[in-house]
Write a protein that holds these residues in place. Structure first.
Motif, PDB file in Angstrom:
ATOM      1  N   GLU A  72       0.827  -1.211   0.000  1.00 62.04           N
ATOM      2  CA  GLU A  72       0.000   0.000   0.000  1.00 62.04           C
ATOM      3  C   GLU A  72       0.859   1.258   0.000  1.00 62.04           C
ATOM      4  O   GLU A  72       0.514   2.258  -0.631  1.00 62.04           O
ATOM      5  CB  GLU A  72      -0.948  -0.001   1.195  1.00 62.04           C
ATOM      6  N   ARG A  73       1.988   1.216   0.705  1.00 60.24           N
ATOM      7  CA  ARG A  73       2.877   2.396   0.744  1.00 60.24           C
ATOM      8  C   ARG A  73       3.439   2.733  -0.637  1.00 60.24           C
ATOM      9  O   ARG A  73       3.768   3.880  -0.908  1.00 60.24           O
ATOM     10  CB  ARG A  73       4.011   2.183   1.745  1.00 60.24           C
TER      11      ARG A  73
ATOM     12  N   ALA B 269       1.192   5.373  -1.927  1.00 60.16           N
ATOM     13  CA  ALA B 269       0.848   6.472  -1.026  1.00 60.16           C
ATOM     14  C   ALA B 269       1.158   7.845  -1.612  1.00 60.16           C
ATOM     15  O   ALA B 269       0.528   8.829  -1.252  1.00 60.16           O
ATOM     16  CB  ALA B 269       1.572   6.307   0.312  1.00 60.16           C
ATOM     17  N   SER B 270       2.116   7.943  -2.524  1.00 61.91           N
ATOM     18  CA  SER B 270       2.478   9.249  -3.083  1.00 61.91           C
ATOM     19  C   SER B 270       1.651   9.560  -4.320  1.00 61.91           C
ATOM     20  O   SER B 270       1.046   8.680  -4.928  1.00 61.91           O
ATOM     21  CB  SER B 270       3.967   9.274  -3.431  1.00 61.91           C
TER      22      SER B 270
ATOM     23  N   SER C 104      -7.976   2.339  -7.283  1.00 61.17           N
ATOM     24  CA  SER C 104      -8.320   3.303  -6.247  1.00 61.17           C
ATOM     25  C   SER C 104      -9.354   4.287  -6.756  1.00 61.17           C
ATOM     26  O   SER C 104      -9.518   4.474  -7.950  1.00 61.17           O
ATOM     27  CB  SER C 104      -7.063   4.045  -5.775  1.00 61.17           C
TER      28      SER C 104
END
Length: 165
Positions: free
Chosen positions: A23-24, A27-28, A163
């Motif tokens: 998931e990280r 994140a950006s 997403s």
């Protein structure tokens, strides 16, 4: 609200099976990641291009089998997120990404379009919009081809994330 599909290339030795770690990766901001030297390449497909899956499989996006053509857009091993309400992340190994790159390199877009056009055109304005619709799907096909070719050249794996934005 629109649905986006983001694809990230990840060096195979760095790949983790941890939902939090995966998931990280997303994140950006996509635009920021794309333009930073030394970062893994990333591709972002917009809402209408989620239908791109139909170009490769001839069927609606849902549970594709383990064939390279079915892995291009929505294929991969699911990794369930920490928030189970979110769609799972999808992971392709470096070997799978290489097979997808080979498939895309050898595939004629016009032949793919011919087999999928009847199912796609009604969703995008019908026969009067065929030229524009075909061109949009061809552009995404080329972007995917370049992404997977670059990914395979570096021996990277691919992580995919759907997403809402």
């Amino acid at each position: 609200m629109s649905t986006y599909l983001r694809l990230r290339a990840v060096p195979a030795p760095a790949l983790r099976n941890s939902p939090a770690w995966l998931e990280r990766l997303f994140a950006s901001d996509a635009a920021t990641v794309r333009h930073q030297p030394g970062q893994c390449p990333e591709e972002v497909l917009d809402e209408c291009r989620l239908d791109q899956e139909r170009i490769y499989t001839g069927a609606p996006p849902a549970g594709p089998p383990e064939r390279p053509q079915a892995q291009v857009v929505l294929g991969g091993r699911p990794v369930f997120r920490t928030d189970r309400q979110m769609p799972p992340l999808l992971v392709l190994t470096a070997a799978q990404a290489r097979r997808v790159a080979e498939f895309l390199e050898q595939t004629d877009f016009d032949a793919l379009w011919d087999s999928a056009r009847d199912g796609l055109l009604p969703r995008y304005g019908g026969a009067t919009a065929e030229s524009e619709t075909s061109r949009a799907f061809a552009t995404t096909h080329q972007e995917l081809r370049e992404f997977y070719a670059h990914t395979a050249a570096y021996g990277n794996a691919v992580v995919k994330c759907r997403s809402k934005a």
